[in-house]
Scaffold this motif. Sequence first.
Motif, PDB file in Angstrom:
ATOM      1  N   THR A 146      -8.391  -5.226  -3.231  1.00 47.62           N
ATOM      2  CA  THR A 146      -8.700  -5.460  -1.814  1.00 47.62           C
ATOM      3  C   THR A 146      -8.686  -6.939  -1.499  1.00 47.62           C
ATOM      4  OG1 THR A 146     -10.047  -3.457  -1.769  1.00 47.62           O
ATOM      5  CG2 THR A 146     -10.399  -5.049  -0.002  1.00 47.62           C
ATOM      6  N   ALA A 147      -9.291  -7.721  -2.387  1.00 48.70           N
ATOM      7  CA  ALA A 147      -9.292  -9.180  -2.184  1.00 48.70           C
ATOM      8  C   ALA A 147      -7.882  -9.748  -2.281  1.00 48.70           C
ATOM      9  CB  ALA A 147     -10.207  -9.853  -3.209  1.00 48.70           C
ATOM     10  N   LEU A 148      -7.117  -9.283  -3.291  1.00 45.34           N
ATOM     11  CA  LEU A 148      -5.748  -9.773  -3.446  1.00 45.34           C
ATOM     12  C   LEU A 148      -4.887  -9.404  -2.240  1.00 45.34           C
ATOM     13  CD1 LEU A 148      -4.976  -8.985  -7.204  1.00 45.34           C
ATOM     14  CD2 LEU A 148      -5.075 -11.239  -6.137  1.00 45.34           C
ATOM     15  N   THR A 149      -5.092  -8.175  -1.721  1.00 42.67           N
ATOM     16  CA  THR A 149      -4.315  -7.754  -0.553  1.00 42.67           C
ATOM     17  C   THR A 149      -4.610  -8.648   0.642  1.00 42.67           C
ATOM     18  OG1 THR A 149      -4.329  -5.474  -1.354  1.00 42.67           O
ATOM     19  CG2 THR A 149      -3.830  -5.824   0.968  1.00 42.67           C
ATOM     20  N   ALA A 150      -5.890  -8.989   0.848  1.00 38.80           N
ATOM     21  CA  ALA A 150      -6.239  -9.876   1.961  1.00 38.80           C
ATOM     22  C   ALA A 150      -5.600 -11.246   1.794  1.00 38.80           C
ATOM     23  CB  ALA A 150      -7.767 -10.011   2.057  1.00 38.80           C
ATOM     24  N   VAL A 151      -5.620 -11.752   0.547  1.00 36.34           N
ATOM     25  CA  VAL A 151      -5.016 -13.066   0.290  1.00 36.34           C
ATOM     26  C   VAL A 151      -3.508 -13.022   0.498  1.00 36.34           C
ATOM     27  CG1 VAL A 151      -4.593 -14.821  -1.477  1.00 36.34           C
ATOM     28  CG2 VAL A 151      -6.857 -13.785  -1.262  1.00 36.34           C
ATOM     29  N   THR A 152      -2.860 -11.955   0.006  1.00 31.44           N
ATOM     30  CA  THR A 152      -1.406 -11.878   0.146  1.00 31.44           C
ATOM     31  C   THR A 152      -0.995 -11.728   1.601  1.00 31.44           C
ATOM     32  OG1 THR A 152      -1.531  -9.484  -0.253  1.00 31.44           O
ATOM     33  CG2 THR A 152      -1.036 -10.891  -2.139  1.00 31.44           C
ATOM     34  N   GLU A 153      -1.835 -11.061   2.427  1.00 27.93           N
ATOM     35  CA  GLU A 153      -1.518 -10.955   3.848  1.00 27.93           C
ATOM     36  C   GLU A 153      -1.551 -12.322   4.513  1.00 27.93           C
ATOM     37  OE1 GLU A 153      -4.285  -8.156   5.386  1.00 27.93           O
ATOM     38  OE2 GLU A 153      -3.214  -6.384   4.612  1.00 27.93           O
ATOM     39  N   VAL A 154      -2.559 -13.133   4.090  1.00 28.99           N
ATOM     40  CA  VAL A 154      -2.626 -14.505   4.626  1.00 28.99           C
ATOM     41  C   VAL A 154      -1.416 -15.306   4.173  1.00 28.99           C
ATOM     42  CG1 VAL A 154      -3.941 -16.663   4.595  1.00 28.99           C
ATOM     43  CG2 VAL A 154      -5.141 -14.472   4.786  1.00 28.99           C
ATOM     44  N   LEU A 155      -1.069 -15.183   2.877  1.00 26.96           N
ATOM     45  CA  LEU A 155       0.091 -15.916   2.361  1.00 26.96           C
ATOM     46  C   LEU A 155       1.374 -15.460   3.048  1.00 26.96           C
ATOM     47  CD1 LEU A 155      -0.704 -15.991  -1.469  1.00 26.96           C
ATOM     48  CD2 LEU A 155      -0.791 -17.908   0.113  1.00 26.96           C
ATOM     49  N   GLU A 156       1.479 -14.151   3.324  1.00 31.76           N
ATOM     50  CA  GLU A 156       2.686 -13.650   3.975  1.00 31.76           C
ATOM     51  C   GLU A 156       2.801 -14.207   5.393  1.00 31.76           C
ATOM     52  OE1 GLU A 156       4.998  -9.376   4.421  1.00 31.76           O
ATOM     53  OE2 GLU A 156       2.806  -9.409   4.339  1.00 31.76           O
ATOM     54  N   ARG A 201       2.881  -3.230  -4.612  1.00 36.56           N
ATOM     55  CA  ARG A 201       3.299  -2.216  -5.598  1.00 36.56           C
ATOM     56  C   ARG A 201       2.116  -1.788  -6.460  1.00 36.56           C
ATOM     57  NH1 ARG A 201       5.488  -2.423 -10.835  1.00 36.56           N
ATOM     58  NH2 ARG A 201       6.850  -0.668 -11.309  1.00 36.56           N
ATOM     59  N   LEU A 202       1.293  -2.777  -6.878  1.00 31.29           N
ATOM     60  CA  LEU A 202       0.120  -2.446  -7.682  1.00 31.29           C
ATOM     61  C   LEU A 202      -0.873  -1.626  -6.878  1.00 31.29           C
ATOM     62  CD1 LEU A 202      -1.437  -2.762 -10.328  1.00 31.29           C
ATOM     63  CD2 LEU A 202      -2.356  -4.931  -9.454  1.00 31.29           C
ATOM     64  N   ASN A 203      -1.011  -1.919  -5.618  1.00 31.54           N
ATOM     65  CA  ASN A 203      -1.929  -1.167  -4.766  1.00 31.54           C
ATOM     66  C   ASN A 203      -1.451   0.290  -4.632  1.00 31.54           C
ATOM     67  OD1 ASN A 203      -4.308  -1.323  -2.903  1.00 31.54           O
ATOM     68  ND2 ASN A 203      -2.769  -0.607  -1.454  1.00 31.54           N
ATOM     69  N   ASP A 204      -0.128   0.464  -4.433  1.00 33.76           N
ATOM     70  CA  ASP A 204       0.420   1.829  -4.356  1.00 33.76           C
ATOM     71  C   ASP A 204       0.216   2.573  -5.671  1.00 33.76           C
ATOM     72  OD1 ASP A 204       1.227   1.385  -1.789  1.00 33.76           O
ATOM     73  OD2 ASP A 204       3.298   0.869  -2.314  1.00 33.76           O
ATOM     74  N   LEU A 205       0.414   1.867  -6.798  1.00 33.56           N
ATOM     75  CA  LEU A 205       0.238   2.508  -8.103  1.00 33.56           C
ATOM     76  C   LEU A 205      -1.202   2.975  -8.299  1.00 33.56           C
ATOM     77  CD1 LEU A 205       1.248   3.297 -10.897  1.00 33.56           C
ATOM     78  CD2 LEU A 205       0.828   0.939 -11.653  1.00 33.56           C
ATOM     79  N   VAL A 206      -2.157   2.141  -7.909  1.00 35.22           N
ATOM     80  CA  VAL A 206      -3.562   2.516  -8.068  1.00 35.22           C
ATOM     81  C   VAL A 206      -3.892   3.717  -7.192  1.00 35.22           C
ATOM     82  CG1 VAL A 206      -5.934   1.748  -7.648  1.00 35.22           C
ATOM     83  CG2 VAL A 206      -4.315   0.232  -8.783  1.00 35.22           C
ATOM     84  N   GLU A 207      -3.384   3.718  -5.959  1.00 42.27           N
ATOM     85  CA  GLU A 207      -3.636   4.861  -5.068  1.00 42.27           C
ATOM     86  C   GLU A 207      -3.019   6.142  -5.649  1.00 42.27           C
ATOM     87  OE1 GLU A 207      -5.499   5.104  -2.448  1.00 42.27           O
ATOM     88  OE2 GLU A 207      -6.097   3.002  -2.529  1.00 42.27           O
ATOM     89  N   GLY A 246       9.568   1.964  -7.517  1.00 44.23           N
ATOM     90  CA  GLY A 246       8.721   3.143  -7.584  1.00 44.23           C
ATOM     91  C   GLY A 246       7.760   3.090  -8.754  1.00 44.23           C
ATOM     92  N   SER A 247       6.701   3.897  -8.623  1.00 49.61           N
ATOM     93  CA  SER A 247       5.710   3.960  -9.699  1.00 49.61           C
ATOM     94  C   SER A 247       6.036   5.038 -10.713  1.00 49.61           C
ATOM     95  CB  SER A 247       4.327   4.239  -9.091  1.00 49.61           C
ATOM     96  OG  SER A 247       4.324   5.518  -8.481  1.00 49.61           O
ATOM     97  N   GLY A 248       7.028   5.891 -10.411  1.00 47.65           N
ATOM     98  CA  GLY A 248       7.321   7.017 -11.295  1.00 47.65           C
ATOM     99  C   GLY A 248       6.407   8.199 -11.043  1.00 47.65           C
ATOM    100  N   LEU A 249       5.613   8.132  -9.945  1.00 44.31           N
ATOM    101  CA  LEU A 249       4.664   9.202  -9.636  1.00 44.31           C
ATOM    102  C   LEU A 249       4.935   9.872  -8.299  1.00 44.31           C
ATOM    103  CD1 LEU A 249       1.316   7.507 -10.750  1.00 44.31           C
ATOM    104  CD2 LEU A 249       2.492   9.373 -11.893  1.00 44.31           C
ATOM    105  N   GLY A 250       5.839   9.315  -7.510  1.00 48.55           N
ATOM    106  CA  GLY A 250       6.043   9.809  -6.156  1.00 48.55           C
ATOM    107  C   GLY A 250       6.432  11.270  -6.086  1.00 48.55           C
ATOM    108  N   LEU A 251       7.504  11.625  -6.797  1.00 50.46           N
ATOM    109  CA  LEU A 251       7.962  13.015  -6.747  1.00 50.46           C
ATOM    110  C   LEU A 251       6.978  13.955  -7.437  1.00 50.46           C
ATOM    111  CD1 LEU A 251      11.807  12.648  -7.340  1.00 50.46           C
ATOM    112  CD2 LEU A 251      10.593  13.060  -5.206  1.00 50.46           C
ATOM    113  N   SER A 252       6.297  13.479  -8.470  1.00 53.74           N
ATOM    114  CA  SER A 252       5.284  14.301  -9.127  1.00 53.74           C
ATOM    115  C   SER A 252       4.133  14.620  -8.174  1.00 53.74           C
ATOM    116  CB  SER A 252       4.755  13.582 -10.363  1.00 53.74           C
ATOM    117  OG  SER A 252       3.704  14.312 -10.961  1.00 53.74           O
ATOM    118  N   ILE A 253       3.692  13.593  -7.401  1.00 56.68           N
ATOM    119  CA  ILE A 253       2.622  13.814  -6.423  1.00 56.68           C
ATOM    120  C   ILE A 253       3.110  14.745  -5.319  1.00 56.68           C
ATOM    121  CG2 ILE A 253       1.234  12.663  -4.664  1.00 56.68           C
ATOM    122  CD1 ILE A 253       0.987  10.290  -6.559  1.00 56.68           C
ATOM    123  N   ALA A 254       4.372  14.602  -4.906  1.00 53.03           N
ATOM    124  CA  ALA A 254       4.930  15.509  -3.901  1.00 53.03           C
ATOM    125  C   ALA A 254       4.885  16.963  -4.395  1.00 53.03           C
ATOM    126  CB  ALA A 254       6.354  15.111  -3.560  1.00 53.03           C
TER     127      ALA A 254
END
Length: 505
Positions: free
Chosen positions: A282-292, A315-321, A442-450
């Motif tokens: 969450t902290a990294l996402t906030a920082v990257t949004e500022v950097l972006e 990508r890491l955030n998507d993988l964790v989710e 991709g994380s390799g989990l998309g189609l599996s989750i589908a």
Amino acid sequence: MLARLRLSSLRLRLVVVFALVALTAAVSASGIAYWLNREAVLKRTQDSSLNAFRQEMQNRVATLPLRPTQEDLRRTSEEMTAGGGGYQVLLLGERAAGKPIVGASDPDVFTLADVPVALREAVDTRRPVTDANPYAYHLFWQRTERGGTPYLVGGTRIDGGGPAGYMFKSLAAERADLNSLAWSLGIATGLAVIGSVLLAQVAASTVLRPVRRLGEAARQLGEGKLDTRLRVTGADELSDLSRTFNSAAENLQKKVADMSAREESSRRFVADMSHELRTPLTALTAVTEVLEDEQDSLDPMIAPAVALVVSETRRLNDLVENLMEVTRFDAGTARLVLDEVDIADQITACIDARAWLDAVDLDAERGIVVPLDPRRLDVILANLIGNALKHGGSPVRVSVHTDDHELVITVRDHGPGIPEEVLPHVFDRFYKASAQRPRSDGSGLGLSIAMENALIHGGTISAANSVGADGAVDGAVFTLRLPRDASAADRTGDTGPRPGEGVDE
């Protein structure tokens, strides 16, 4: 089919085998006994009658003159039957050369026509007298039948000339005795077969009872009752089988317990890790949004690094989710939240939210409303359409079909398709379609989750290649099938057999 099922019963096969063995043994024994008794009865009657007849021939016929009268023959034949032999006598002589005369004890019962020609020829044949054959004439006999009644016909001639004599004895009494014997043996055979069937039932019950218990225990073991055990008694082969089953069940229970413990530990680790990563992410996402937001004003030497950090953080955030979602499925805590969903509107919203309107063609009638979980349907559509756009390229065509029982959504691209060796693994977790690109977006989990989201609705997803008119592969086709009434699906997230461990094409 019914006869085949009946014959497949081990009990029935045992009974049939026992019955056949008993029937064969009883019929063989009865046949031999009948044949031996028949020969003994007939031989005894035959020998008794022929010996008595021969003795009468020697005692009475030998005293007749060489040319007896018909009255002499009649009287002598009556005297021969008076001895109680139970047979009729016929004497055949000559009053002159070539002029035969016949004297019968009872012409109404026994006439010359009742004597077979072959027997008469044998009786009339004179044989040379030698040391090995002291008699010129022999006693001959033959069994015959008249009016359905068996008879014994015998004949001989006295040495030194004189009339020939023939006897005629009914074998009706002997046949009646043999018929009674046959009935007795038949009844004994039937009783033997019935007894063998009863013994077979007892034997089958003795053998099949442990087998039935073993089958029931195996069924319970297959249903997950790993503490199932058999009571072992005795020291025969079936007892050894029961001990082997108990040992196998105990080993299986230990292995399953170990695997469950390791799986639970791994699932807990993934869940804990995912939760622990969410705070720093969450902290990294906030920082990257500022950097972006400040990327345009950064030093050109630093901007690429900032872009990479932003991309990898997302990508890491998507993988964790995704890991957290997979953990919920594995733990059986995933739930369906059903709502009435207009399929065309849902697909349009999914495409619009991801800015895919220009790359996707939608073929869906409005007004198709199905009770589904909107969030999970969005996850399925996003993965399928996004996968098609990423690996197949636009245009991607999404088509919707429905009937009384099923909703069918197909996602087709026009790319190179999916290699045949990859198709069986498309929905496996962390599977990469190309070994040359182990790191992809991709994380390799998309189609599996589908697939998991489809299964929790009671549906499924299949993958195949589309073949053009020239026989060449013309893109990949993913087909989502969902029931029109998803309320009947298991909402606990127990989705049954899962598609292995992974895929992202």
